[in-house]
Design a protein around this motif. Sequence first.
Motif, PDB file in Angstrom:
ATOM      1  N   ASP A  48       2.515 -19.239 -14.854  1.00  0.00           N
ATOM      2  CA  ASP A  48       4.108 -19.254 -14.743  1.00  0.00           C
ATOM      3  C   ASP A  48       5.103 -19.484 -14.029  1.00  0.00           C
ATOM      4  O   ASP A  48       6.505 -19.780 -13.928  1.00  0.00           O
ATOM      5  CB  ASP A  48       4.165 -18.674 -16.263  1.00  0.00           C
ATOM      6  CG  ASP A  48       3.888 -19.418 -17.170  1.00  0.00           C
ATOM      7  OD1 ASP A  48       3.900 -19.920 -17.185  1.00  0.00           O
ATOM      8  OD2 ASP A  48       3.362 -17.919 -18.655  1.00  0.00           O
ATOM      9  N   ALA A 171      11.775 -24.949 -14.427  1.00  0.00           N
ATOM     10  CA  ALA A 171      10.568 -24.582 -15.290  1.00  0.00           C
ATOM     11  C   ALA A 171       9.948 -23.554 -15.090  1.00  0.00           C
ATOM     12  O   ALA A 171       8.910 -22.844 -16.391  1.00  0.00           O
ATOM     13  CB  ALA A 171      10.063 -26.201 -16.139  1.00  0.00           C
ATOM     14  N   LEU A 172       9.774 -22.843 -14.579  1.00  0.00           N
ATOM     15  CA  LEU A 172       9.322 -21.696 -14.534  1.00  0.00           C
ATOM     16  C   LEU A 172       9.355 -20.325 -14.370  1.00  0.00           C
ATOM     17  O   LEU A 172      11.095 -20.437 -13.249  1.00  0.00           O
ATOM     18  CB  LEU A 172       8.485 -21.708 -12.827  1.00  0.00           C
ATOM     19  CG  LEU A 172       7.334 -23.254 -12.314  1.00  0.00           C
ATOM     20  CD1 LEU A 172       7.078 -22.981 -10.223  1.00  0.00           C
ATOM     21  CD2 LEU A 172       6.356 -23.479 -12.940  1.00  0.00           C
ATOM     22  N   HIS A 173       8.870 -18.974 -14.409  1.00  0.00           N
ATOM     23  CA  HIS A 173       8.293 -18.232 -14.529  1.00  0.00           C
ATOM     24  C   HIS A 173       9.209 -17.449 -12.832  1.00  0.00           C
ATOM     25  O   HIS A 173       8.129 -16.887 -12.398  1.00  0.00           O
ATOM     26  CB  HIS A 173       8.324 -17.321 -15.109  1.00  0.00           C
ATOM     27  CG  HIS A 173       8.449 -16.190 -15.542  1.00  0.00           C
ATOM     28  ND1 HIS A 173       9.303 -14.952 -16.054  1.00  0.00           N
ATOM     29  CD2 HIS A 173       7.885 -15.291 -15.822  1.00  0.00           C
ATOM     30  CE1 HIS A 173       9.448 -14.467 -16.154  1.00  0.00           C
ATOM     31  NE2 HIS A 173       8.174 -13.560 -16.201  1.00  0.00           N
ATOM     32  N   ASP A 366       8.668 -21.138 -19.722  1.00  0.00           N
ATOM     33  CA  ASP A 366       8.270 -20.812 -19.125  1.00  0.00           C
ATOM     34  C   ASP A 366       7.316 -19.471 -19.419  1.00  0.00           C
ATOM     35  O   ASP A 366       6.870 -18.658 -17.568  1.00  0.00           O
ATOM     36  CB  ASP A 366       9.470 -20.060 -17.939  1.00  0.00           C
ATOM     37  CG  ASP A 366      10.427 -18.966 -18.417  1.00  0.00           C
ATOM     38  OD1 ASP A 366      10.179 -18.943 -19.715  1.00  0.00           O
ATOM     39  OD2 ASP A 366      11.277 -18.705 -17.790  1.00  0.00           O
TER      40      ASP A 366
END
Length: 450
Positions: A48, A171-173, A366
């Motif tokens: 993620d 869209a990533l953490h 995410d």
Amino acid sequence: MLDNSILNVALPTIGRELHASTTALQWVTGSYAVVFGGLMLLFGAMADRFGRRRMMIVGLVLLAVASLATAFVTTAEQLIVVRAAMGIAAAMTTPGSMALAFRLFDDEPQRVRAITLISTVGLVGLAIGPTLGGLVLAVAPWQVLLLVNVPIALLAILGIRTGIAADDPHALHRDPIDIPGAILATVTIILALVAPTSFIDEGPGSWLPWALVGSAAVAAALFVLRERSARHPLLDLGLLARPLVSSGLAFKARAGLATAGLSYLVTLQLQLAWGWPPAMAALGMLPQVVVLLALSPFVDPFVKRVGIRRAAWMSAAAVVAGLAVYALFNAFGYVFIAIALALVAAGLRVVGVVAAVNVLNGLPADRTTIGAALTDTTTEVANGVGIAVAGTILAALFAGTITAANWTAEQTAQFQSAATVGGLALTAAAAALVVFGFVRSGRAAPVTPR
């Protein structure tokens, strides 16, 4: 699924060729399961943050390399290392496959169909594994069973590279990895997976399994304390309190508990209590496999007809009913065992999909991969707990060595009592999880596409 089921057939051959002890053979399969279950949360969190597609490709490369190394294995210890490496690869790729499929589609029906397809392919692998493994061993060395992963991994890499877009950075953490939390989570899960095997091997009268359980509880408590105090926790515990997430995990846990516990009891009953040969006992488990595969085309229409939340608790209730049938009627003949296996399989076929969709629907975009890892980890731990519950009750009620030939009438009666008590214990535990999941899902807000 194919990898595990196909290898079990080859264990006697592997033991003879590598001069492996019984313990070493257990770790050939156990090393894979423990590493796989223990590392899924960590790799889910990493995916993620650094990219689900990237993590999948790295994991598939590792799978190909580790599988290729099988050709050079000469000792059981080397094979255990190879299997552990393959477990790492599985932990990197299994949650990602569900997360990527989930994010390819925006509407719930398509997501249900995608995850149904993934689970169907896995079940096909599980079903054909023993037969395929036996046919391969008749004409080729056992190493071929693992070397087949190399072309499969390469095909998967090609499919991901050409069919799935690169990860969207937005869209990533972006929070840093919680290393202490990751270590505590991994230790907790590994201890929880090793403890059930210890209960069966050492018996409930030994100090070792209880020490493992106590250590797992301490590690879990430390993990919770760490996640509550960490600025950037590995797993935001507040997410677990979301109704869709907690209900989905409860349904997943119930499925894993029931499936593993029932399969364990039925296998022992058919072979040891009733004296069926292994081949006939394998045929006795066919109702489960047939129902799992036969219901695949009907999962999507059923979910559309009744709705995903109602489908979850209805299928979960079918599993509880199957456990109850086994607990109350297993002594009256195989037909009741077949009914129990079919009911549990029917419920599992639906709830496995809708519970996963519920969990992923309940999480932010995410956190998709760690959500998929949570569902898989829950299943792994619940499998171990189910076997531990059944095995501990059996060890407590059965006098003597269960694998010894020529049981006395008293031992046969003891086994029957253990099967009934174990079945009732699994039924009660599964029913409690169903009630919890039903109550939690009723509090969930309607899902909107993201």
